[in-house]
Design a protein around this motif. Sequence first.
Motif, mmCIF file in Angstrom:
data_model
loop_
_atom_site.group_PDB
_atom_site.id
_atom_site.type_symbol
_atom_site.label_atom_id
_atom_site.label_comp_id
_atom_site.label_asym_id
_atom_site.label_seq_id
_atom_site.Cartn_x
_atom_site.Cartn_y
_atom_site.Cartn_z
ATOM 1 N N ALA A 208 45.534 83.690 -5.950
ATOM 2 C CA ALA A 208 44.720 82.863 -5.065
ATOM 3 C C ALA A 208 45.494 81.656 -4.552
ATOM 4 C CB ALA A 208 43.457 82.412 -5.805
ATOM 5 N N LYS A 209 46.299 81.042 -5.421
ATOM 6 C CA LYS A 209 46.985 79.802 -5.063
ATOM 7 C C LYS A 209 48.268 80.045 -4.285
ATOM 8 C CE LYS A 209 48.285 75.350 -7.095
ATOM 9 N NZ LYS A 209 48.330 74.564 -8.366
ATOM 10 N N TYR A 210 48.997 81.106 -4.647
ATOM 11 C CA TYR A 210 50.314 81.316 -4.059
ATOM 12 C C TYR A 210 50.422 82.613 -3.266
ATOM 13 C CZ TYR A 210 51.347 77.722 -7.533
ATOM 14 O OH TYR A 210 51.331 76.578 -8.292
ATOM 15 N N GLY A 211 49.293 83.246 -3.017
ATOM 16 C CA GLY A 211 49.317 84.533 -2.333
ATOM 17 C C GLY A 211 49.918 84.500 -0.942
ATOM 18 N N GLU A 212 49.885 83.340 -0.265
ATOM 19 C CA GLU A 212 50.417 83.229 1.096
ATOM 20 C C GLU A 212 51.820 82.631 1.123
ATOM 21 O OE1 GLU A 212 48.760 84.556 3.593
ATOM 22 O OE2 GLU A 212 47.198 85.127 2.165
ATOM 23 N N PHE A 213 52.359 82.252 -0.023
ATOM 24 C CA PHE A 213 53.697 81.645 -0.044
ATOM 25 C C PHE A 213 54.753 82.707 0.230
ATOM 26 C CE2 PHE A 213 53.437 77.422 -2.511
ATOM 27 C CZ PHE A 213 52.177 77.157 -2.007
ATOM 28 N N ASP A 214 55.804 82.345 0.970
ATOM 29 C CA ASP A 214 56.944 83.237 1.168
ATOM 30 C C ASP A 214 58.111 82.731 0.320
ATOM 31 O OD1 ASP A 214 58.004 81.052 2.531
ATOM 32 O OD2 ASP A 214 57.501 81.872 4.506
ATOM 33 N N ASN A 215 59.223 83.486 0.318
ATOM 34 C CA ASN A 215 60.344 83.126 -0.551
ATOM 35 C C ASN A 215 61.001 81.810 -0.158
ATOM 36 O OD1 ASN A 215 60.278 85.133 -2.521
ATOM 37 N ND2 ASN A 215 61.335 86.606 -1.207
ATOM 38 N N GLU A 216 60.985 81.487 1.127
ATOM 39 C CA GLU A 216 61.552 80.204 1.554
ATOM 40 C C GLU A 216 60.773 79.045 0.929
ATOM 41 O OE1 GLU A 216 61.769 79.926 5.764
ATOM 42 O OE2 GLU A 216 63.226 81.541 5.974
ATOM 43 N N THR A 217 59.452 79.190 0.886
ATOM 44 C CA THR A 217 58.614 78.155 0.281
ATOM 45 C C THR A 217 58.882 78.054 -1.210
ATOM 46 O OG1 THR A 217 56.906 78.655 1.930
ATOM 47 C CG2 THR A 217 56.245 77.339 0.032
ATOM 48 N N PHE A 218 59.011 79.206 -1.884
ATOM 49 C CA PHE A 218 59.280 79.203 -3.321
ATOM 50 C C PHE A 218 60.654 78.595 -3.620
ATOM 51 C CE2 PHE A 218 56.131 82.839 -3.782
ATOM 52 C CZ PHE A 218 55.205 82.081 -4.485
ATOM 53 N N GLU A 219 61.658 78.859 -2.762
ATOM 54 C CA GLU A 219 62.995 78.300 -2.984
ATOM 55 C C GLU A 219 62.990 76.785 -2.811
ATOM 56 O OE1 GLU A 219 65.534 80.409 -0.320
ATOM 57 O OE2 GLU A 219 65.324 82.316 -1.392
ATOM 58 N N ALA A 220 62.197 76.317 -1.851
ATOM 59 C CA ALA A 220 62.121 74.873 -1.612
ATOM 60 C C ALA A 220 61.307 74.158 -2.679
ATOM 61 C CB ALA A 220 61.515 74.622 -0.234
ATOM 62 N N ASN A 221 60.336 74.880 -3.242
ATOM 63 C CA ASN A 221 59.442 74.281 -4.244
ATOM 64 C C ASN A 221 59.155 75.313 -5.333
ATOM 65 O OD1 ASN A 221 57.682 72.587 -5.560
ATOM 66 N ND2 ASN A 221 55.992 72.881 -4.110
ATOM 67 N N PRO A 222 60.081 75.521 -6.281
ATOM 68 C CA PRO A 222 59.937 76.568 -7.303
ATOM 69 C C PRO A 222 58.667 76.395 -8.130
ATOM 70 C CG PRO A 222 62.158 75.673 -7.304
ATOM 71 C CD PRO A 222 61.343 74.772 -6.427
ATOM 72 N N LYS A 223 58.048 77.531 -8.455
ATOM 73 C CA LYS A 223 56.835 77.537 -9.270
ATOM 74 C C LYS A 223 57.120 78.273 -10.577
ATOM 75 C CE LYS A 223 54.564 75.425 -6.067
ATOM 76 N NZ LYS A 223 54.215 73.981 -6.248
ATOM 77 N N HIS A 224 57.149 77.523 -11.677
ATOM 78 C CA HIS A 224 57.420 78.101 -12.987
ATOM 79 C C HIS A 224 56.103 78.360 -13.705
ATOM 80 C CE1 HIS A 224 61.402 76.979 -11.967
ATOM 81 N NE2 HIS A 224 61.289 75.681 -12.266
ATOM 82 N N VAL A 225 55.928 79.560 -14.211
ATOM 83 C CA VAL A 225 54.661 79.950 -14.822
ATOM 84 C C VAL A 225 54.906 80.718 -16.114
ATOM 85 C CG1 VAL A 225 53.474 80.059 -12.605
ATOM 86 C CG2 VAL A 225 54.514 82.135 -13.532
ATOM 87 N N SER A 226 53.909 80.681 -16.973
ATOM 88 C CA SER A 226 53.901 81.507 -18.188
ATOM 89 C C SER A 226 52.599 82.303 -18.216
ATOM 90 C CB SER A 226 54.002 80.631 -19.445
ATOM 91 O OG SER A 226 55.258 79.989 -19.514
ATOM 92 N N VAL A 227 52.730 83.618 -18.333
ATOM 93 C CA VAL A 227 51.593 84.534 -18.265
ATOM 94 C C VAL A 227 51.623 85.446 -19.479
ATOM 95 C CG1 VAL A 227 50.557 86.442 -16.971
ATOM 96 C CG2 VAL A 227 51.468 84.461 -15.749
ATOM 97 N N ALA A 228 50.449 85.779 -20.011
ATOM 98 C CA ALA A 228 50.368 86.706 -21.146
ATOM 99 C C ALA A 228 49.340 87.782 -20.845
ATOM 100 C CB ALA A 228 49.990 85.962 -22.417
ATOM 101 N N GLY A 229 49.590 88.988 -21.343
ATOM 102 C CA GLY A 229 48.640 90.076 -21.153
ATOM 103 C C GLY A 229 49.212 91.389 -21.618
ATOM 104 N N ARG A 230 48.528 92.447 -21.232
ATOM 105 C CA ARG A 230 48.884 93.796 -21.678
ATOM 106 C C ARG A 230 49.763 94.491 -20.635
ATOM 107 N NH1 ARG A 230 46.449 96.707 -25.577
ATOM 108 N NH2 ARG A 230 44.639 95.318 -25.610
ATOM 109 N N ILE A 231 50.796 95.193 -21.093
ATOM 110 C CA ILE A 231 51.648 95.961 -20.183
ATOM 111 C C ILE A 231 50.869 97.193 -19.715
ATOM 112 C CG2 ILE A 231 53.776 97.273 -19.891
ATOM 113 C CD1 ILE A 231 55.059 95.563 -22.031
#
Length: 416
Positions: A43-66
């Motif tokens: 929902a928050k980053y679904g519209e971001f492209d790689n240029e946006t991520f490179e300019a403003n990196p988003k670090h996340v930690s996620v847990a769940g089932r493979i």
Amino acid sequence: MSEKITENDLILQRKAKLAELRSEGNAYPNDFRRDSLSKALHAKYGEFDNETFEANPKHVSVAGRIMLQRIMGKASFITIQDMHGQIQAYLRSNDLPEGQYENFKTWDLGDIVGVSGSLFRTKTDELTIEVWDLEMITKSLRPMPEKFKGLTDVEARYRQRYLDLMTNAQTKEIFIKRTRIIDSARSKMNERGYLEVETPMMHPLAGGAVARPFITQHNALGRDLYLRIAPELYLKRLLVGGFDKVYEINRSFRNEGLSTKHNPEFTMMEWYEAYATMQNQMDLTKDIIINAAKAIDCGEKIQWNELEIDLGKFSQEKLSDLVLSYNKDLSKKDLDNRSALEEYLKRFGKESDRGWGAGRLLLEIFEETVEEKLINPTFVTEYPVEVSPLSRRNEEKPEFADRFELFIGGKEFANG
């Protein structure tokens, strides 16, 4: 030709992997902390492209089932499922601490893992976590249902809901919507000034509705008690005690048939209000349902299996009028004629009881010929007193009770 691997073989293999994890240290660590959920990331980053991520990196930690694995030499993709959805993760041997990638390649579908990394978009434009650290949190000892067919056995789906929830996003969504519906009903009742209460689940007598009870033994008292079939009698005592508006969202138990229409244990909301009319309660019932529909964003028109239900078309009909409308061979004078109703009921292969009066026979005909045809929300009124215990007689027509039932999609939804 290789021998077919059985489920027991797979379980033994996974147990061997668990034993290896134990030999290396804590097989069930509790030091991984997630900071994000899959749905929120989309929902928050679904519209971001790689240029946006490179300019403003988003670090996340996620847990769940493979849920999915694509292992390709020194790089792999996995899909991780948490309580709200799924997100893809990308792993490369060179990005991970020494030995982690080789360990990862032995992991199985169903394992619960934690990953930390940076968000980016793949060549196929899928939001993905580029992983720099990962951890096995819980080893799954049993294989998941086949990923393409899913859990197809209906009985297994009902008896092993955890498997159904694990593999069927639609089932999980139903659980979430159910919670939202209950929350919306509670909100509506609180807004109207009702007091939520809890009443006993074990009763000295089976009362409040007509149903066969479950019987249990109270050892300290040395007597039988009955799991409640309805909270009615205790809620009415609260009215006597001075609470004018009360409600309860409760579990009730009826030791009867088991089908898609009836479950021995079920959730019911029941409420009582002093100084109100039947019409007041029908209006409130409608408001609760409309409010619940808004809570799950389903709109007024609902597709339920092959039926289209329009919540914008609530109607109110008399039981006798509906019976005449759907049974052209019956006349108005037949409705008070026990013999005529008894003969008509036999057309549907149903035998009547000697103790049934015209009111009970009329209800039986309604249930056989009308009920399943009431698709849009319909309040049915003027039930015979004979089939309406604990209901108030109508002042103008004392042979009828001030009682209603609401039908939607051919099923009873409320009885007031």
